[in-house]
Motif scaffolding. Sequence first.
Motif, PDB file in Angstrom:
ATOM      1  N   ALA A 111       0.842  -1.195   0.000  1.00 59.11           N
ATOM      2  CA  ALA A 111       0.000   0.000   0.000  1.00 59.11           C
ATOM      3  C   ALA A 111       0.874   1.241   0.000  1.00 59.11           C
ATOM      4  CB  ALA A 111      -0.937   0.020   1.209  1.00 59.11           C
ATOM      5  N   ASP A 112       0.294   2.332  -0.451  1.00 58.98           N
ATOM      6  CA  ASP A 112       1.001   3.605  -0.497  1.00 58.98           C
ATOM      7  C   ASP A 112       1.022   4.313   0.851  1.00 58.98           C
ATOM      8  OD1 ASP A 112      -1.746   3.834  -0.647  1.00 58.98           O
ATOM      9  OD2 ASP A 112      -1.726   5.564  -1.989  1.00 58.98           O
ATOM     10  N   HIS A 113       0.102   3.961   1.723  1.00 59.30           N
ATOM     11  CA  HIS A 113       0.010   4.543   3.065  1.00 59.30           C
ATOM     12  C   HIS A 113      -1.076   3.819   3.828  1.00 59.30           C
ATOM     13  CE1 HIS A 113      -3.663   6.516   1.714  1.00 59.30           C
ATOM     14  NE2 HIS A 113      -2.986   7.015   0.688  1.00 59.30           N
ATOM     15  N   GLY A 114      -1.209   4.129   5.101  1.00 60.93           N
ATOM     16  CA  GLY A 114      -2.282   3.557   5.906  1.00 60.93           C
ATOM     17  C   GLY A 114      -3.443   4.525   6.027  1.00 60.93           C
ATOM     18  N   GLY A 115      -4.038   4.578   7.215  1.00 64.77           N
ATOM     19  CA  GLY A 115      -5.181   5.458   7.426  1.00 64.77           C
ATOM     20  C   GLY A 115      -5.682   5.360   8.851  1.00 64.77           C
ATOM     21  N   HIS A 116      -6.522   6.304   9.218  1.00 62.08           N
ATOM     22  CA  HIS A 116      -7.059   6.385  10.575  1.00 62.08           C
ATOM     23  C   HIS A 116      -8.544   6.678  10.489  1.00 62.08           C
ATOM     24  CE1 HIS A 116      -6.671   6.712  14.867  1.00 62.08           C
ATOM     25  NE2 HIS A 116      -7.156   7.929  14.915  1.00 62.08           N
ATOM     26  N   ASP A 117      -9.323   6.023  11.315  1.00 55.87           N
ATOM     27  CA  ASP A 117     -10.775   6.165  11.231  1.00 55.87           C
ATOM     28  C   ASP A 117     -11.207   7.554  11.674  1.00 55.87           C
ATOM     29  OD1 ASP A 117     -13.295   5.304  10.560  1.00 55.87           O
ATOM     30  OD2 ASP A 117     -13.646   4.203  12.418  1.00 55.87           O
ATOM     31  N   MET A 118     -12.436   7.898  11.289  1.00 54.87           N
ATOM     32  CA  MET A 118     -12.947   9.241  11.585  1.00 54.87           C
ATOM     33  C   MET A 118     -13.167   9.431  13.091  1.00 54.87           C
ATOM     34  SD  MET A 118     -16.827   8.943  10.176  1.00 54.87           S
ATOM     35  CE  MET A 118     -18.064   7.956  11.008  1.00 54.87           C
ATOM     36  N   THR A 119     -13.034  10.655  13.513  1.00 60.00           N
ATOM     37  CA  THR A 119     -13.056  11.020  14.926  1.00 60.00           C
ATOM     38  C   THR A 119     -14.328  10.561  15.632  1.00 60.00           C
ATOM     39  OG1 THR A 119     -11.725  12.968  14.417  1.00 60.00           O
ATOM     40  CG2 THR A 119     -12.929  12.980  16.504  1.00 60.00           C
ATOM     41  N   GLU A 120     -15.461  10.770  15.008  1.00 56.46           N
ATOM     42  CA  GLU A 120     -16.743  10.499  15.678  1.00 56.46           C
ATOM     43  C   GLU A 120     -16.905   9.018  16.014  1.00 56.46           C
ATOM     44  OE1 GLU A 120     -16.796  14.279  13.543  1.00 56.46           O
ATOM     45  OE2 GLU A 120     -16.232  12.235  12.966  1.00 56.46           O
ATOM     46  N   ARG A 121     -16.490   8.134  15.110  1.00 64.29           N
ATOM     47  CA  ARG A 121     -16.612   6.704  15.409  1.00 64.29           C
ATOM     48  C   ARG A 121     -15.551   6.274  16.410  1.00 64.29           C
ATOM     49  NH1 ARG A 121     -18.223   4.094  10.480  1.00 64.29           N
ATOM     50  NH2 ARG A 121     -16.154   4.571   9.694  1.00 64.29           N
ATOM     51  N   GLN A 122     -14.361   6.849  16.339  1.00 63.31           N
ATOM     52  CA  GLN A 122     -13.324   6.527  17.309  1.00 63.31           C
ATOM     53  C   GLN A 122     -13.753   6.908  18.730  1.00 63.31           C
ATOM     54  OE1 GLN A 122     -11.278   4.396  16.112  1.00 63.31           O
ATOM     55  NE2 GLN A 122      -9.332   5.448  15.791  1.00 63.31           N
ATOM     56  N   GLN A 123     -14.416   8.049  18.847  1.00 61.28           N
ATOM     57  CA  GLN A 123     -14.878   8.482  20.168  1.00 61.28           C
ATOM     58  C   GLN A 123     -15.910   7.516  20.750  1.00 61.28           C
ATOM     59  OE1 GLN A 123     -16.196  12.440  19.198  1.00 61.28           O
ATOM     60  NE2 GLN A 123     -14.210  13.365  19.669  1.00 61.28           N
ATOM     61  N   LEU A 124     -16.684   6.895  19.890  1.00 60.89           N
ATOM     62  CA  LEU A 124     -17.671   5.913  20.352  1.00 60.89           C
ATOM     63  C   LEU A 124     -17.029   4.578  20.700  1.00 60.89           C
ATOM     64  CD1 LEU A 124     -20.579   6.549  17.802  1.00 60.89           C
ATOM     65  CD2 LEU A 124     -20.455   7.283  20.194  1.00 60.89           C
ATOM     66  N   ARG A 125     -15.789   4.383  20.248  1.00 62.56           N
ATOM     67  CA  ARG A 125     -15.117   3.103  20.450  1.00 62.56           C
ATOM     68  C   ARG A 125     -13.912   3.255  21.383  1.00 62.56           C
ATOM     69  NH1 ARG A 125     -15.322   0.645  14.235  1.00 62.56           N
ATOM     70  NH2 ARG A 125     -17.592   0.350  14.173  1.00 62.56           N
ATOM     71  N   ALA A 126     -14.174   3.822  22.526  1.00 60.01           N
ATOM     72  CA  ALA A 126     -13.204   3.866  23.628  1.00 60.01           C
ATOM     73  C   ALA A 126     -12.003   4.764  23.374  1.00 60.01           C
ATOM     74  CB  ALA A 126     -12.719   2.453  23.971  1.00 60.01           C
ATOM     75  N   MET A 127     -12.137   5.724  22.439  1.00 60.80           N
ATOM     76  CA  MET A 127     -11.046   6.654  22.164  1.00 60.80           C
ATOM     77  C   MET A 127     -11.540   8.102  22.338  1.00 60.80           C
ATOM     78  SD  MET A 127      -8.193   5.092  21.390  1.00 60.80           S
ATOM     79  CE  MET A 127      -8.492   3.706  22.492  1.00 60.80           C
ATOM     80  N   PRO A 128     -11.860   8.524  23.563  1.00 64.98           N
ATOM     81  CA  PRO A 128     -12.403   9.882  23.766  1.00 64.98           C
ATOM     82  C   PRO A 128     -11.411  10.987  23.453  1.00 64.98           C
ATOM     83  CG  PRO A 128     -11.893   8.852  25.872  1.00 64.98           C
ATOM     84  CD  PRO A 128     -11.745   7.776  24.829  1.00 64.98           C
ATOM     85  N   GLY A 129     -10.114  10.663  23.400  1.00 64.53           N
ATOM     86  CA  GLY A 129      -9.113  11.683  23.130  1.00 64.53           C
ATOM     87  C   GLY A 129      -8.969  12.044  21.661  1.00 64.53           C
ATOM     88  N   GLU A 130      -9.697  11.374  20.786  1.00 63.99           N
ATOM     89  CA  GLU A 130      -9.660  11.697  19.356  1.00 63.99           C
ATOM     90  C   GLU A 130     -10.249  13.084  19.125  1.00 63.99           C
ATOM     91  OE1 GLU A 130      -8.780   9.558  16.676  1.00 63.99           O
ATOM     92  OE2 GLU A 130      -8.107   7.987  18.043  1.00 63.99           O
TER      93      GLU A 130
END
Length: 555
Positions: free
Chosen positions: A348-367
């Motif tokens: 792959a040319d690069h990776g990626g990171h999920d969108m903030t709103e879904r990350q916040q719902l999945r135990a990542m409030p610091g996003e």
Amino acid sequence: MKALLAALLASIALPLTAGAAAAQEAALESAQPPAPAPAVTPQNPPKLIVAISVDQFSADLFAQYRNHFTDGFARLLQGAVFPAGYQSHAATETCPGHSTILTGMRPGHTGIIANTWINQKAVRADKEVYCAEDERIADTDHSNYTPADWHLKVPTLGEMMKAANPASRVVSVAGKDRAAIMMGGHKIDEVWFWGGKNFISYAGRVAPPAVQRGQEAVAKLIAQPQEPLPVPGFCRPLMQPIAVGGQTIGNGRFARDAGDTRAFRASPALDGAVFAIAAGLIQDMKLGQGSAPDIISIGASATDYVGHGYGPGGGEMCLQMAELDKTLGGFFAVLDSWGLDYEVVLTADHGGHDMTERQQLRAMPGESRVSTDISVKAIGEAIGKQLGIAGPVLLGSEGDIYIADSVPANRRPAVKAETVKRLRAFPQVAAALTREEIAAAAIPATPPETWTLAERAHASFDPERSGDILLMLKPRVVGIAKPGPGYVATHGSPWDYDRRVPILFWRKGMAGFEQPQSVETVDIVPTLAATIKLPVKGLDGRCLDLDSGTPDTCR
């Protein structure tokens, strides 16, 4: 989607013999991985190299879905598996990443420092330059451009192969022009990419019969509506709707109205079309059947469009992974039916990171999303007012910040110092490095995950094109302040979720193994070159021994 690929292949690839057609049909219908390969790695050179880049296929995505792959990816998992490959540079974007895959050189050497950068010496009014254009052409700008290989400073593996033996053919097909051009290079026999409504090439290039058949098949496909795709059982838990940017996403199934080319682009169907056209070119050009080895690079771009538009953590990406697995399986089955001796590398040319709103719902409030206060324009205006300098003072593109040429030479140090001071004061900023700090860094001999930010930045620094200051946000700060349709998640950070990608090698008869330690995408070219007995030197990468036994494929 396997039915879609089969239909496209039937339209694009020429008819097979009855026996081969039956073998292809059986292979396409089979959902089981091939039988385990005998533990004898071939030592003779392959006749065809198939280099596949899955845009935004992060190591995280690979880890999440590898146990659900039953088709094309399952075959690759029987080869040499490097789950911790690195695009080791800081500028983890599409163009820089693709420039490393088939050159063996980091962006600091390829010259491809970003998707776009500022060229204040450009004769046109628009000073922003696209990586795969030639800004010298009149009446163009970075969004209305002529595709070109002008900015790539180094040769690709295909060019090296042609230099060693002019009989080698080089072909490149992709869903993006920058993927096709950066992996194909300057001397490409055929180069085709999605142009917004159909597959196109450089101006004046006439489509060969395989591409003509592909264009016709794709046009017919787009003219018909697409029904929602079926949802595999392992995707059902992920089909959860979420509101973001004035839309609801997360549970989409790629239904498409007739004629909707944008929806086609951001769907598994785009990859199906790319691989079908690639197969047609392989067949028509008899790639892998000549006196010299050939190479085809394939840029599967749909994963990136899906990742940007829906985020890599939702149901849409799960469907994309399931369909891409089938597409790869169908493509490999067709090559098998033609009796080709081919070697595959997929990365792959690069990776990626999920969108903030879904990350916040999945135990990542610091996003968080980047603050609109971190604006090059706003900061430049404030500095200009403070120092009494008429604007514009600063220009920005993709994290690179340039001091405007109009700023007097004796005022530039003050502008740079104040810009760095203001940027470093923002809580979301990890670093604001000057070009002097980046140039002074060096590429260490240590594993890429241990590199400092300055070292990562140095790997994608070009003194002719890079800015005066490089802005890098802190981890888990998404660089999209206001999400909207088609753009809710992104990449481009120096952090490992954007840098880590899988690297998979496969060839029939290969004795597979897995190496969890980190390697780099620049290692791909010396590794492939060794398998075709092509001497290479002066590259940033090293050869990876693909034989898990005593023999060494690098010798």
